[in-house]
Design an enzyme around this catalytic site. Structure first.
Site, PDB file in Angstrom:
ATOM      1  N   HIS A 168       0.878  -1.094   0.037  1.00  0.00           N
ATOM      2  CA  HIS A 168      -0.158  -0.006   0.067  1.00  0.00           C
ATOM      3  C   HIS A 168       0.698   1.175  -0.092  1.00  0.00           C
ATOM      4  O   HIS A 168       0.580   2.177   0.497  1.00  0.00           O
ATOM      5  CB  HIS A 168      -1.123   0.059   0.965  1.00  0.00           C
ATOM      6  CG  HIS A 168      -0.716  -0.002   2.353  1.00  0.00           C
ATOM      7  ND1 HIS A 168       0.348   0.728   3.081  1.00  0.00           N
ATOM      8  CD2 HIS A 168      -1.175  -0.681   3.612  1.00  0.00           C
ATOM      9  CE1 HIS A 168       0.507   0.614   4.438  1.00  0.00           C
ATOM     10  NE2 HIS A 168      -0.567  -0.488   4.687  1.00  0.00           N
ATOM     11  N   HIS A 221      -5.338  -8.816  14.795  1.00  0.00           N
ATOM     12  CA  HIS A 221      -5.418  -7.418  14.002  1.00  0.00           C
ATOM     13  C   HIS A 221      -6.026  -7.982  12.480  1.00  0.00           C
ATOM     14  O   HIS A 221      -5.929  -8.938  11.956  1.00  0.00           O
ATOM     15  CB  HIS A 221      -4.003  -7.195  13.537  1.00  0.00           C
ATOM     16  CG  HIS A 221      -3.751  -5.740  12.737  1.00  0.00           C
ATOM     17  ND1 HIS A 221      -4.715  -4.929  12.651  1.00  0.00           N
ATOM     18  CD2 HIS A 221      -2.682  -5.463  12.101  1.00  0.00           C
ATOM     19  CE1 HIS A 221      -4.205  -3.974  11.963  1.00  0.00           C
ATOM     20  NE2 HIS A 221      -3.147  -4.221  11.397  1.00  0.00           N
ATOM     21  N   GLU A 250      -6.301  -6.110   9.560  1.00  0.00           N
ATOM     22  CA  GLU A 250      -5.835  -5.504   8.253  1.00  0.00           C
ATOM     23  C   GLU A 250      -6.046  -6.374   7.262  1.00  0.00           C
ATOM     24  O   GLU A 250      -5.082  -7.807   7.709  1.00  0.00           O
ATOM     25  CB  GLU A 250      -4.597  -4.791   8.588  1.00  0.00           C
ATOM     26  CG  GLU A 250      -4.413  -3.615   7.339  1.00  0.00           C
ATOM     27  CD  GLU A 250      -3.329  -2.462   7.684  1.00  0.00           C
ATOM     28  OE1 GLU A 250      -2.598  -2.722   8.707  1.00  0.00           O
ATOM     29  OE2 GLU A 250      -2.981  -2.176   6.698  1.00  0.00           O
ATOM     30  N   ASP A 285      -3.666  -7.532   5.187  1.00  0.00           N
ATOM     31  CA  ASP A 285      -2.449  -8.398   5.059  1.00  0.00           C
ATOM     32  C   ASP A 285      -2.491  -9.745   6.260  1.00  0.00           C
ATOM     33  O   ASP A 285      -1.761 -10.607   5.900  1.00  0.00           O
ATOM     34  CB  ASP A 285      -1.431  -7.624   5.162  1.00  0.00           C
ATOM     35  CG  ASP A 285      -1.067  -6.828   6.258  1.00  0.00           C
ATOM     36  OD1 ASP A 285      -2.046  -6.244   6.909  1.00  0.00           O
ATOM     37  OD2 ASP A 285      -0.123  -6.555   7.014  1.00  0.00           O
ATOM     38  N   HIS A 292      -1.378  -0.720  15.364  1.00  0.00           N
ATOM     39  CA  HIS A 292      -1.525   0.469  15.133  1.00  0.00           C
ATOM     40  C   HIS A 292      -3.161   0.821  14.447  1.00  0.00           C
ATOM     41  O   HIS A 292      -3.212   1.834  13.978  1.00  0.00           O
ATOM     42  CB  HIS A 292      -0.371   0.643  13.808  1.00  0.00           C
ATOM     43  CG  HIS A 292      -0.840  -0.044  12.532  1.00  0.00           C
ATOM     44  ND1 HIS A 292      -1.220   0.516  11.308  1.00  0.00           N
ATOM     45  CD2 HIS A 292      -0.845  -1.202  12.399  1.00  0.00           C
ATOM     46  CE1 HIS A 292      -1.260  -0.415  10.391  1.00  0.00           C
ATOM     47  NE2 HIS A 292      -1.196  -1.623  11.043  1.00  0.00           N
ATOM     48  N   ASP A 327       1.660  -6.669  14.317  1.00  0.00           N
ATOM     49  CA  ASP A 327       2.749  -5.931  13.437  1.00  0.00           C
ATOM     50  C   ASP A 327       3.811  -5.237  14.388  1.00  0.00           C
ATOM     51  O   ASP A 327       5.080  -4.976  13.912  1.00  0.00           O
ATOM     52  CB  ASP A 327       1.888  -4.430  13.051  1.00  0.00           C
ATOM     53  CG  ASP A 327       1.069  -5.046  11.918  1.00  0.00           C
ATOM     54  OD1 ASP A 327       1.206  -5.900  11.352  1.00  0.00           O
ATOM     55  OD2 ASP A 327       0.002  -4.159  11.523  1.00  0.00           O
ATOM     56  N   TYR A 339       9.895   0.069   9.320  1.00  0.00           N
ATOM     57  CA  TYR A 339       8.543  -0.559   9.332  1.00  0.00           C
ATOM     58  C   TYR A 339       7.959   0.460  10.455  1.00  0.00           C
ATOM     59  O   TYR A 339       6.897   0.990  10.306  1.00  0.00           O
ATOM     60  CB  TYR A 339       8.454  -1.886   9.950  1.00  0.00           C
ATOM     61  CG  TYR A 339       7.206  -2.540   9.975  1.00  0.00           C
ATOM     62  CD1 TYR A 339       6.622  -3.194   8.757  1.00  0.00           C
ATOM     63  CD2 TYR A 339       6.424  -2.252  10.993  1.00  0.00           C
ATOM     64  CE1 TYR A 339       5.241  -3.583   8.937  1.00  0.00           C
ATOM     65  CE2 TYR A 339       5.042  -2.773  11.174  1.00  0.00           C
ATOM     66  CZ  TYR A 339       4.493  -3.254   9.933  1.00  0.00           C
ATOM     67  OH  TYR A 339       3.222  -3.756  10.056  1.00  0.00           O
ATOM     68  N   HIS A 369       5.389 -10.020  11.007  1.00  0.00           N
ATOM     69  CA  HIS A 369       5.955  -9.772   9.723  1.00  0.00           C
ATOM     70  C   HIS A 369       7.481  -9.824  10.010  1.00  0.00           C
ATOM     71  O   HIS A 369       7.844  -9.540  11.118  1.00  0.00           O
ATOM     72  CB  HIS A 369       5.990  -8.235   9.290  1.00  0.00           C
ATOM     73  CG  HIS A 369       4.509  -7.781   8.797  1.00  0.00           C
ATOM     74  ND1 HIS A 369       3.949  -8.399   7.677  1.00  0.00           N
ATOM     75  CD2 HIS A 369       3.667  -7.195   9.383  1.00  0.00           C
ATOM     76  CE1 HIS A 369       2.706  -7.870   7.471  1.00  0.00           C
ATOM     77  NE2 HIS A 369       2.500  -7.073   8.570  1.00  0.00           N
TER      78      HIS A 369
HETATM   79 FE1  FEO Z   1      -1.313  -3.640  10.174  1.00  0.00          FE
HETATM   80 FE2  FEO Z   1       0.565  -5.936   8.975  1.00  0.00          FE
HETATM   81  O1  FEO Z   1      -1.075  -5.184   8.927  1.00  0.00           O
END
Ligand code: FEO
Length: 395
Positions: free
Chosen positions: A23, A77, A79, A81, A144, A163, A191, A222
């Site tokens: 993104h 989370h 999101e 991903d 976040h 994250d 990051y 990640h």
């Molecule tokens: Fe906030 Fe890895 O997604």
């Protein structure tokens, strides 16, 4: 590939070697979407992967157990991903209950048709026994997203941190001691700067909460898993959370006919003094990701633009819009640049510095058309002032 964190706890995620744009974040080293399988009397999947890679996740789970043996999907989370593939994951794990906090459920329900899903809503302090091991939940709102949550296994001193502490870093290694620490910290910094920076105060609170936990291993969503260099990443997070300034000057600019560039280079020359790091960035040759990362720990940021139709140049406007959202705090700034018959570009940058509540380290420095030797000499002197100021701030 060694995927075992500890006995019956395995990484089952996906390494996305080829992604270069997350993104808008430039993922030059690719990314991973980490998911973990905790097998006990009950089996829990901790997080999921990006939608296109659910088949890889399921294959990895199958290498440890049958899909109908998974009892829980913990969603730390939502999101996309991590949560983007949830519909397919929930469908493939017929006996799994989705475990998340209320905000996460709300977001999941905005992205998926959750008709027929079984949810178990948790909040900070709640526990779920898997048998010999326990999942403890700690909500970490705005680190976040509003839904963000940690899951902790006290019996193993293992923290699934979503994250937080992550890095966009594709590698065949799963652990921090199997790769270069400097590369991992570089990616963790990138990051933090591009994803987490706006939420520094919340990060400090989370670090306080984490300091009360006994932690031997941090498994983020990640990148590599922290099992050896925990002190290093925790201390970096404490510094980044307050945008702690190093003796560092960032001079960034965009230029039409190289007049502003000449000023930027003269300033860089002057700022290149011992004990201070000076970084020159042409924003049209640098990604937003790199600019934000360099600003994170800078003491002084000088921002230059030519004037175009009574505005700053559009790429600089994009950079400043991006930085405005990331909210780097505690910086000192100045505006500079060349103009012709109009004005507006430099003034807009100056206003932006004010709006960001940064200190003004030097008044705006403007030059009509191309800088002559006297202007460049003055720019060099200003560069030296910036570097000296950066040294003082970072004392
Ligand atoms: Fe906030 Fe890895 O997604």
């Amino acid at each position: 590939m060694n995927t075992m964190l500890m006995n019956n706890i395995n990484w089952v995620g996906y390494v996305d070697w080829n992604v270069r744009d997350f993104h808008g974040y430039s993922t030059d080293r690719g990314a991973t979407y980490n998911a973990y399988l905790v097998q006990d009397e009950k089996t829990a999947l901790i997080d999921s992967v990006k939608a296109p890679y659910v088949d890889n996740l399921l294959k990895n789970i199958r290498s440890h157990t049958d899909l109908d043996k998974v009892d829980y999907i913990v969603v730390n989370h939502a999101e996309p991903d991590h949560g983007g593939g949830l519909s397919k994951t929930v469908e493939a794990l017929p006996n799994a209950v989705v475990v998340c906090d209320q905000k996460c459920k709300d977001i999941i329900s905005g992205h998926h048709d959750t008709t027929g899903w079984n949810f178990h809503i948790v909040k900070t302090g709640d526990e779920l026994s898997l048998g010999k091991r326990t999942l403890q939940f700690i909500e970490t709102p705005m680190v976040h997203w509003p839904d963000s949550m940690f899951t902790y296994i006290p019996e193993e001193k293992l923290l699934f941190s979503m994250d937080a502490f992550g890095q966009h870093y594709a590698t065949s290694a799963r652990f921090d001691d199997e790769v270069s620490l400097s590369t991992t910290l570089e990616e963790a910094k990138k990051y933090y700067a591009n994803i987490v920076m706006p939420f520094g105060k919340m990060v400090s609170k989370v670090l306080d909460a984490a300091s009360g936990l006994d932690i031997d291993m941090i498994a983020p969503s990640h990148g590599v898993i922290w099992r050896t260099h925990l002190p290093e990443i925790l201390s970096r997070y404490a510094e980044w959370a307050e945008c702690k300034a190093r003796p560092k000057v960032v001079i960034m600019y965009d230029t039409m006919w190289q007049a502003t560039e000449k000023i930027a280079m003269a300033m860089t020359e002057g700022a290149s003094i011992e004990g201070v790091e000076t970084i020159l960035l042409n924003v049209r040759a640098s990604s937003l990701t790199v600019v934000a990362t360099e600003v994170l720990d800078a003491a002084v940021v000088a921002i230059g633009t030519s004037n175009l139709n009574q505005n700053m140049l559009p790429m600089m406007a994009a950079v400043l819009t991006y930085l405005k959202g990331l909210k780097p705090v505690g910086k000192s700034g100045m505006a500079f640049g060349s103009y012709g018959w109009g004005k507006g570009g430099c003034e807009q940058v100056d206003q932006w510095i004010n709006d960001m509540k940064w200190d003004t380290v030097h008044e705006m420095f403007k030059c009509k058309f191309t800088p002559d030797a006297a202007v460049l000499s003055e720019a060099e002197k200003i560069g030296k002032i910036l570097a000296e100021k950066a040294g003082e701030i970072a004392q």
